[in-house]
Design an enzyme around this catalytic site. Structure first.
Site, PDB file in Angstrom:
ATOM      1  N   MET A  92      -1.105  -4.272  -0.375  1.00  0.00           N
ATOM      2  CA  MET A  92      -2.488  -4.016  -0.775  1.00  0.00           C
ATOM      3  C   MET A  92      -2.558  -2.749  -1.616  1.00  0.00           C
ATOM      4  O   MET A  92      -3.643  -2.179  -1.803  1.00  0.00           O
ATOM      5  CB  MET A  92      -3.390  -3.895   0.445  1.00  0.00           C
ATOM      6  N   GLY A  93      -1.408  -2.291  -2.128  1.00  0.00           N
ATOM      7  CA  GLY A  93      -1.415  -1.098  -2.982  1.00  0.00           C
ATOM      8  C   GLY A  93      -1.506   0.186  -2.175  1.00  0.00           C
ATOM      9  O   GLY A  93      -1.222   0.197  -0.981  1.00  0.00           O
ATOM     10  N   SER A 118       1.487   4.873   6.331  1.00  0.00           N
ATOM     11  CA  SER A 118       0.490   3.815   6.156  1.00  0.00           C
ATOM     12  C   SER A 118      -0.504   4.279   5.097  1.00  0.00           C
ATOM     13  O   SER A 118      -0.818   5.477   5.015  1.00  0.00           O
ATOM     14  CB  SER A 118      -0.251   3.582   7.482  1.00  0.00           C
ATOM     15  N   GLY A 140       7.109   3.799   2.435  1.00  0.00           N
ATOM     16  CA  GLY A 140       7.380   2.572   3.202  1.00  0.00           C
ATOM     17  C   GLY A 140       7.449   1.372   2.262  1.00  0.00           C
ATOM     18  O   GLY A 140       8.403   0.576   2.296  1.00  0.00           O
ATOM     19  N   HIS A 141       6.465   1.242   1.395  1.00  0.00           N
ATOM     20  CA  HIS A 141       6.478   0.170   0.390  1.00  0.00           C
ATOM     21  C   HIS A 141       7.706   0.311  -0.508  1.00  0.00           C
ATOM     22  O   HIS A 141       8.361  -0.668  -0.853  1.00  0.00           O
ATOM     23  CB  HIS A 141       5.223   0.229  -0.493  1.00  0.00           C
ATOM     24  N   GLY A 170       7.502  -5.461   6.257  1.00  0.00           N
ATOM     25  CA  GLY A 170       7.791  -4.245   7.018  1.00  0.00           C
ATOM     26  C   GLY A 170       7.639  -4.470   8.514  1.00  0.00           C
ATOM     27  O   GLY A 170       6.659  -5.073   8.963  1.00  0.00           O
ATOM     28  N   GLN A 221       2.056  -9.076  12.235  1.00  0.00           N
ATOM     29  CA  GLN A 221       2.013  -9.747  10.924  1.00  0.00           C
ATOM     30  C   GLN A 221       3.334 -10.488  10.657  1.00  0.00           C
ATOM     31  O   GLN A 221       3.341 -11.617  10.154  1.00  0.00           O
ATOM     32  CB  GLN A 221       1.761  -8.689   9.847  1.00  0.00           C
ATOM     33  N   LEU A 239       0.493   2.677  -2.659  1.00  0.00           N
ATOM     34  CA  LEU A 239       1.907   2.586  -2.281  1.00  0.00           C
ATOM     35  C   LEU A 239       2.454   3.915  -1.783  1.00  0.00           C
ATOM     36  O   LEU A 239       2.087   4.980  -2.284  1.00  0.00           O
ATOM     37  CB  LEU A 239       2.727   2.095  -3.488  1.00  0.00           C
ATOM     38  N   GLN A 258      -9.092 -10.588   4.767  1.00  0.00           N
ATOM     39  CA  GLN A 258      -8.494 -10.079   5.999  1.00  0.00           C
ATOM     40  C   GLN A 258      -9.213  -8.853   6.560  1.00  0.00           C
ATOM     41  O   GLN A 258      -8.734  -8.229   7.495  1.00  0.00           O
ATOM     42  CB  GLN A 258      -6.995  -9.793   5.793  1.00  0.00           C
TER      43      GLN A 258
HETATM   44  P1  AMP Z   1       0.228  -3.138   3.202  1.00  0.00           P
HETATM   45  O1  AMP Z   1       0.080  -2.652   1.801  1.00  0.00           O
HETATM   46  O2  AMP Z   1      -0.190  -2.141   4.225  1.00  0.00           O
HETATM   47  O3  AMP Z   1      -0.376  -4.501   3.394  1.00  0.00           O
HETATM   48  O4  AMP Z   1       1.788  -3.317   3.451  1.00  0.00           O
HETATM   49  C1  AMP Z   1       2.598  -4.081   2.601  1.00  0.00           C
HETATM   50  C2  AMP Z   1       3.972  -4.243   3.223  1.00  0.00           C
HETATM   51  O5  AMP Z   1       4.570  -2.961   3.415  1.00  0.00           O
HETATM   52  C3  AMP Z   1       3.927  -4.900   4.619  1.00  0.00           C
HETATM   53  O6  AMP Z   1       5.014  -5.804   4.760  1.00  0.00           O
HETATM   54  C4  AMP Z   1       4.056  -3.725   5.534  1.00  0.00           C
HETATM   55  O7  AMP Z   1       4.592  -4.049   6.804  1.00  0.00           O
HETATM   56  C5  AMP Z   1       4.996  -2.820   4.757  1.00  0.00           C
HETATM   57  N1  AMP Z   1       4.878  -1.431   5.207  1.00  0.00           N
HETATM   58  C6  AMP Z   1       3.733  -0.721   5.361  1.00  0.00           C
HETATM   59  N2  AMP Z   1       3.997   0.509   5.859  1.00  0.00           N
HETATM   60  C7  AMP Z   1       5.344   0.569   6.035  1.00  0.00           C
HETATM   61  C8  AMP Z   1       6.243   1.571   6.533  1.00  0.00           C
HETATM   62  N3  AMP Z   1       5.811   2.748   6.961  1.00  0.00           N
HETATM   63  N4  AMP Z   1       7.563   1.288   6.556  1.00  0.00           N
HETATM   64  C9  AMP Z   1       8.017   0.075   6.126  1.00  0.00           C
HETATM   65  N5  AMP Z   1       7.228  -0.906   5.648  1.00  0.00           N
HETATM   66  C10 AMP Z   1       5.907  -0.674   5.614  1.00  0.00           C
END
Ligand code: AMP
Length: 303
Positions: A30-31, A206, A36-37, A168, A174, A33, A61
């Site tokens: 969802m950007g 996050s 983690g991303h 992630g 999820q 970034l 969602q």
């Molecule tokens: P989101 O943008 O929050 O929807 O996350 C996109 C992807 O990045 C999802 O597969 C998340 O699980 C992963 N993700 C988010 N935060 C982390 C993190 N701290 N470490 C690893 N992967 C992550």
């Protein structure tokens, strides 16, 4: 790097790439970034001929009182991070591209109403529903959330046609939901789950950590501390899930969180609660600190 806004153009691109014998890796996000991303993008780039990143804040969602409009959208910064991670394609569709007929009113418009689960846009009717595993844990306080996630990922898989999907570990429920959907609906895609990237104090990165003040960010380190305490206690012989959960809650309460939504020891595939701890245990939590709803988890395996 190319930025694609059109679903059709993305589908055409993927079709040509497959015809040319290239592999496609895909990281849906969802950007906003962060590192983690970036870790998912790096793995995706290393393991595939073409890496595709999608940035789409999926209204389906979000609940009616959630942060859809507030969710950070730092597009320029995201593009820079994507370039650094050698992403080949950013797929950045509009809401109307993804849900035809569900045009979002302008974000500046005060009278706006987010596209909500239950709303039926004229050009879009289908949704993916998985039942029980989506109703546990985060699903309890976020009804419809995982159906929204499953629906948009099903659509994105049909649009991008990746060989491998990168997810992630941080979003444990999820991962369970999406793996199950992929199995049940026979999507032809491998799933790779990547470890959680954390700040130095243990707080899982996050996009929503931006809602924390500096003080709350420091306090949020109790979440990972509680998970580590649980691991240590289980390894030392504790087998009562209730005792572990109570111990974790007591540690987290020290920083006076806004709410402890849940702390549970669950089966890693079914997400059903465990009483006596055995085998592989997924320890999951959701806690609100200030205005930020934070989730985290670890897995402990007993031999
Ligand atoms: P989101 O943008 O929050 O929807 O996350 C996109 C992807 O990045 C999802 O597969 C998340 O699980 C992963 N993700 C988010 N935060 C982390 C993190 N701290 N470490 C690893 N992967 C992550």
């Amino acid at each position: 790097m190319r930025i694609i806004h059109s679903v059709k153009q993305m589908q055409n691109f993927s079709q040509r790439a497959h015809q040319a014998g290239k592999t496609i890796g895909f990281v849906p996000t969802m950007g906003a970034l962060h590192a983690g991303h970036a870790s998912l993008l790096r793995k995706c780039q290393q393991e595939n001929d073409i890496s595709v990143l999608s940035i789409f804040v999926n209204p389906a969602q979000f609940g009616p009182n959630e942060d859809f409009h507030k969710y950070p959208r730092p597009v320029k910064k995201d593009v820079l991070l994507a370039k650094k991670e050698k992403v080949d394609i950013i797929l950045n569709p509009s809401v109307d591209q993804m849900y035809p007929g569900a045009e979002m009113p302008s974000l500046k418009n005060k009278a706006k109403k987010a596209f909500q689960p239950g709303l039926r846009p004229t050009g879009y009717l289908t949704s993916v529903h998985l039942g029980e595993i989506t109703e546990r844990l985060c699903g309890k306080s976020r009804p419809g959330h995982f159906d929204g996630v499953a629906t948009v990922v099903a659509k994105l898989l049909n649009i991008v046609s990746p060989d491998t999907l990168y997810l992630g570990e941080k979003d444990a429920q999820q991962v369970v939901v999406l793996k199950r959907m992929i199995q049940d609906l026979n999507f032809s895609v491998n799933v790779k789950v990547c470890p959680t990237i954390r700040e130095l104090n243990g707080l899982a990165l996050s996009s929503r950590n931006q809602y924390l003040t500096d003080e709350q960010r420091r306090q949020s380190s109790v979440l990972y501390q509680a998970l580590q305490m649980a691991r240590k206690a289980i390894k030392a012989g504790e087998r009562s899930a209730a005792k572990i959960e109570r111990m974790m809650a007591a540690h987290i309460r020290r920083v006076k969180p806004t709410a402890i939504e849940y702390i549970h020891c669950v089966h890693p595939q079914t997400l059903s609660p465990m009483k006596a701890l055995t085998g592989t245990i997924l320890i999951v939590l959701a806690v609100k600190i200030g205005n930020a709803r934070l989730i985290d988890n670890i897995t402990v395996t007993l031999r």
